[in-house]
Design an enzyme around this catalytic site. Structure first.
Site, PDB file in Angstrom:
ATOM      1  N   CYS A 245       0.851  -1.196   0.000  1.00 49.15           N
ATOM      2  CA  CYS A 245       0.000   0.000   0.000  1.00 49.15           C
ATOM      3  C   CYS A 245       0.883   1.240   0.000  1.00 49.15           C
ATOM      4  O   CYS A 245       1.992   1.239   0.517  1.00 49.15           O
ATOM      5  CB  CYS A 245      -0.993  -0.022   1.161  1.00 49.15           C
ATOM      6  SG  CYS A 245      -0.274  -0.263   2.781  1.00 49.15           S
ATOM      7  N   SER A 278       3.047  -2.444   4.072  1.00 48.46           N
ATOM      8  CA  SER A 278       3.020  -0.985   3.907  1.00 48.46           C
ATOM      9  C   SER A 278       4.251  -0.540   3.143  1.00 48.46           C
ATOM     10  O   SER A 278       5.276  -1.234   3.128  1.00 48.46           O
ATOM     11  CB  SER A 278       3.024  -0.306   5.272  1.00 48.46           C
ATOM     12  OG  SER A 278       4.289  -0.488   5.895  1.00 48.46           O
ATOM     13  N   ASP A 279       4.158   0.617   2.513  1.00 50.84           N
ATOM     14  CA  ASP A 279       5.378   1.242   2.039  1.00 50.84           C
ATOM     15  C   ASP A 279       6.132   1.753   3.272  1.00 50.84           C
ATOM     16  O   ASP A 279       5.586   1.816   4.371  1.00 50.84           O
ATOM     17  CB  ASP A 279       5.066   2.363   1.032  1.00 50.84           C
ATOM     18  CG  ASP A 279       6.283   2.661   0.144  1.00 50.84           C
ATOM     19  OD1 ASP A 279       7.410   2.275   0.521  1.00 50.84           O
ATOM     20  OD2 ASP A 279       6.110   3.282  -0.923  1.00 50.84           O
ATOM     21  N   TRP A 280       7.375   2.103   3.056  1.00 52.28           N
ATOM     22  CA  TRP A 280       8.290   2.433   4.160  1.00 52.28           C
ATOM     23  C   TRP A 280       7.977   3.825   4.718  1.00 52.28           C
ATOM     24  O   TRP A 280       8.356   4.838   4.140  1.00 52.28           O
ATOM     25  CB  TRP A 280       9.718   2.348   3.660  1.00 52.28           C
ATOM     26  CG  TRP A 280      10.322   0.974   3.688  1.00 52.28           C
ATOM     27  CD1 TRP A 280      11.542   0.648   4.234  1.00 52.28           C
ATOM     28  CD2 TRP A 280       9.805  -0.263   3.165  1.00 52.28           C
ATOM     29  NE1 TRP A 280      11.791  -0.704   4.095  1.00 52.28           N
ATOM     30  CE2 TRP A 280      10.749  -1.284   3.454  1.00 52.28           C
ATOM     31  CE3 TRP A 280       8.639  -0.637   2.506  1.00 52.28           C
ATOM     32  CZ2 TRP A 280      10.559  -2.621   3.087  1.00 52.28           C
ATOM     33  CZ3 TRP A 280       8.446  -1.965   2.136  1.00 52.28           C
ATOM     34  CH2 TRP A 280       9.403  -2.935   2.433  1.00 52.28           C
ATOM     35  N   GLY A 281       7.208   3.873   5.793  1.00 51.69           N
ATOM     36  CA  GLY A 281       6.789   5.156   6.341  1.00 51.69           C
ATOM     37  C   GLY A 281       5.374   5.514   5.950  1.00 51.69           C
ATOM     38  O   GLY A 281       5.004   6.685   5.979  1.00 51.69           O
TER      39      GLY A 281
END
Ligand code: BGC
Length: 743
Positions: A245, A278-281
């Protein structure tokens, strides 16, 4: 024995194991290692044997590298993501690495020799050949596996809505069918090597400016017919183990806590069985994200305000806010994907890599995807008998440019052009050591000379004293920023104009993220779009220029004349000061994609009655092709068959991409419904039959919550591009509701 009894037996064993573990008893039998069981059953067995801590460990991947004073986690390989092994259960660590063009940051504990870099995703898409995408995926998947990785963050399929998006080179263009099919095959290739592939960035992550907060506004039906359709198609073909995402919000809600996107569309409507990472952050909550469908938080300790999927989620589960069953589902999905691709039965680990063979895969893709945009007077292909060739610009004496950010691969041999700004994120700017100069020189008995282009007069002089000038121009783009405009950097426009003036036999080779302005176009004889051409780019370019291979790429995008033709002529806040592109104002809070809605790219141009500089599907070769009459038929299910002949009407062997578009009842714009890449000898004719599933003619119907083909007259258009139609046929579509995953 039925499947049910070992499953129940295994559950009992698994429960005994958990109890026994506390008492320090010997490790359990591992019924989930029975490869005869389904991935779901195997995952379920593990879930039952896991302790709560093991579950929370699996759903919180850590950053796989050291950063900000944090050491690299024990057992990590210096890459993007890492979950420690669950040795007690016989489960390997999750070793996650970027990305779609090859193993990025490959200089890890297991290897110091770089990794093979594919050309841009756009190059692969421009091949219009799913086999090219699949071979590329399999190549990078195998390298990942042999470098110890079992999850590749590869599978970018965000639609190209804007040529200035800094990550266009990671994606597959503007059309959902083409992008979805190509990305789906790339994913399938990766997973054929027992490595999970990650379709991303879900969803509507079509610009980089303000990417961590930007709200993408797009009507849900338009989204289903455009950005989401690309994902749906790729998912149906590739069955990726994971979906990432995105950073942005979609219609007001962050993608990673967007229940409509994750739970409704992805998991329920499309039946996705893998896990959402998730994407990173990109995580902003614990319970809300978990309930919306996020299954794994990536590197939260480094990139999120806190690790939501540890303490806060534990509390939410304890309080009953997030059901235990949902936590188990998260774990189940991750494990299921690992079993499904064979990551557990065939663990990743160090093994020799045949870099020469892999470079050939990258070269084939670069050759299949380069697009010849212009060839006046048949200047190309060049002859080996040339006595003098001027090679100018873009460090063509050293290598070929790559795009920047997390996907940037360091090729075997390293980066031959170091120190260019920005040297830190999203840099360093990388080139791959495949010098076009050497490849060209080899073909003309050494009669090639180089000018850097820094001194325009010197370059023009070299061009004037040479039979042919080949000018390389470049456009560096990277994750985390968008280019404010389509203009090339620095003195490049003036350089091309001066060189073309000095020698009309000028060929321009583009190494770029996507469409650029070409104010000098009419002055040049030829233009070859080489994208970021990858590991063996120099050799591929030379082979194309000298006609050792016929250019057969076709644009997977519409090439606007300038920014004024775009739905959004300006991107507030776009730019990167370090490379002389100061951000243009403050990023907007919301980007309004409802302007074009599902009419992305060529459909936007058609709707507006405007002509781009080059249309979607366009590309020249060194030969020509003609099409015979188009015969079409449909059956009661709404499936359409189209048949026609393609003839190579020129004097050289080559490959063509006949494209079939449909104009649906009541629509002003056409849509791509099929194509085939076909290689033909001079004079040769082949009959092509395209079987087109009904869903390709469907619109999304919100009331019926599904795809629906409207009964009525449909025009099928057979052409060389979206704008050059040669044959037409009329068809009566039956009203049907095609079921199942998009193909
Ligand atoms: C990118 C992802 C990438 C991840 C891990 C993010 O910044 O958006 O595409 O996979 O970093 O490196």
């Amino acid at each position: 024995m039925s499947r049910r009894s070992p499953y129940l037996l295994a559950s009992a064993i698994a429960l005994a194991v958990v109890a026994g573990a506390a008492a320090g008893e010997p490790p359990p039998a591992r019924p989930w290692m029975d490869a005869a069981l389904s991935p779901d059953a195997r995952a379920a067995l593990v879930v039952q044997a896991m302790t709560p801590d093991e579950k929370f460990q699996l759903i919180t991947a850590r950053y796989g590298s050291g950063s900000d004073g944090r050491p690299m986690p024990d057992g990590a390989l210096g890459s993007a993501g890492f979950v420690p092994a669950l040795a007690r259960l016989g489960l390997p660590a999750l070793q996650e690495t970027d990305a779609g063009l090859g193993v990025a940051r490959p200089l890890n504990a297991h290897s110091s020799d770089g990794a093979t870099a594919l050309p841009s995703g756009l190059a692969t898409a421009a091949s219009w050949d799913p086999a090219v995408a699949e071979a590329g995926g399999a190549m990078i998947g195998l390298e990942a596996h042999r470098k110890g990785f079992n999850v590749l963050l590869a599978g970018g399929v965000n639609l190209l809505r804007d040529p200035r998006n800094g990550r266009n080179f990671e994606y597959a263009g503007e059309d959902p069918l083409l992008a979805g099919i190509m990305a789906g095959h790339a994913v399938r290739g990766v997973q054929s090597q027992h490595v999970v592939s990650t379709l991303k960035h879900y969803a509507v992550n079509d610009l980089e400016t303000g990417r961590n907060t930007m709200n993408a506004k797009l009507d849900p039906v338009a989204a289903r017919e455009s950005d989401l359709r690309a994902f749906e198609i790729a998912l149906g073909i590739g069955e990726p183990g994971s979906v990432m995402c995105a950073y942005n919000r979609v219609n007001g809600t962050y993608a990673c806590e967007n229940e409509w996107l994750l739970d409704q569309v992805l998991k329920r409507d499309w039946g996705f069985k893998g896990f959402v990472m998730s994407d990173w952050g990109a995580v902003h909550s614990a319970a809300k994200s978990a309930l919306a469908g996020l299954d794994q938080e990536s590197a939260g300790e480094t990139f999120d305000p806190q690790v939501y999927f540890d303490g806060p989620l534990r509390e939410a589960v304890a309080a009953g806010e997030v059901p235990q069953a949902r936590l188990d589902d998260m774990v189940q999905r991750i494990l299921r994907s690992l079993f499904a691709v064979g990551a557990i039965d065939h663990p990743a680990g160090p093994a020799p890599i045949d870099y020469a063979a892999d470079a050939k895969v990258a070269q084939d893709a670069a050759e299949a995807g380069a697009v010849l945009l212009r060839n006046e007077g048949g200047l190309l292909p060049l002859a080996g008998t040339l006595k003098s060739v001027a090679v100018i610009g873009a460090h063509a004496d050293k290598g070929v440019l790559a795009g920047g950010g997390s996907s940037a691969v360091t090729a075997p041999g390293g980066n031959p052009v170091v120190g260019l700004a920005p040297t830190a994120w999203p840099g360093p700017v990388k080139y791959h050591p495949s010098a076009p100069l050497a490849a060209i020189a080899r073909r003309v008995g050494g009669n090639a000379r180089y000018a850097s282009g820094a001194d325009i007069a010197a370059a023009a002089e070299l061009a004037a004293s040479s039979e042919v000038a080949v000018v390389f121009v470049q456009q560096w783009a990277a994750e985390s920023f968008d280019r404010p405009g389509m203009a090339l950097d620095g003195n490049q426009d003036a350089l091309v104009a001066a060189v073309a003036k000095a020698n009309p036999r000028t060929v321009v080779v583009l190494e770029n993220n996507g469409p650029v302005a070409m104010p000098w176009l009419a002055q040049t004889a030829a233009v070859l779009e080489a994208w970021y051409p990858g590991n063996a780019g120099g050799e591929a370019i030379a082979r194309l220029l000298f006609g050792e291979v016929d250019p057969s790429g076709r644009l997977p995008l519409s090439w606007p004349r300038d920014e004024s033709q775009l739905p959004r002529p300006a991107i507030a806040g776009a730019g990167l000061a370090e490379i002389g592109l100061p951000p243009q104002g403050k990023p907007a809070d919301t980007v309004d994609y409802d302007i074009e809605g599902a009419d992305v790219g060529y459909r936007w141009f058609q709707r507006r009655g405007e002509k781009p500089l080059f249309p979607f599907g366009y590309g020249l070769g060194y030969t020509t092709f003609g099409y015979g009459p188009l015969a079409v038929a449909t059956d009661a299910t709404g499936a359409v068959t189209a048949s026609f002949t393609v003839t190579n009407t020129g004097r050289r062997a080559g490959a063509d991409v006949p494209q079939l578009y449909a104009r649906l009842p009541g629509e002003a714009a056409s849509r791509l419904v099929g194509w085939q890449k076909v290689a033909l000898q001079p004079g040769e004719t082949k009959r092509i039959r395209l079987a087109l599933p009904a869903v390709r003619f469907a619109r999304y119907d919100e009331r019926d919550h599904g795809w629906r083909v409207a009964a009525g007259a449909c025009h099928l258009l057979l052409g060389h591009s979206s704008a050059q139609i040669e044959q037409q046929a009329k068809l009566r579509l039956p009203g049907v509701f095609p079921a199942g995953m998009q193909r």
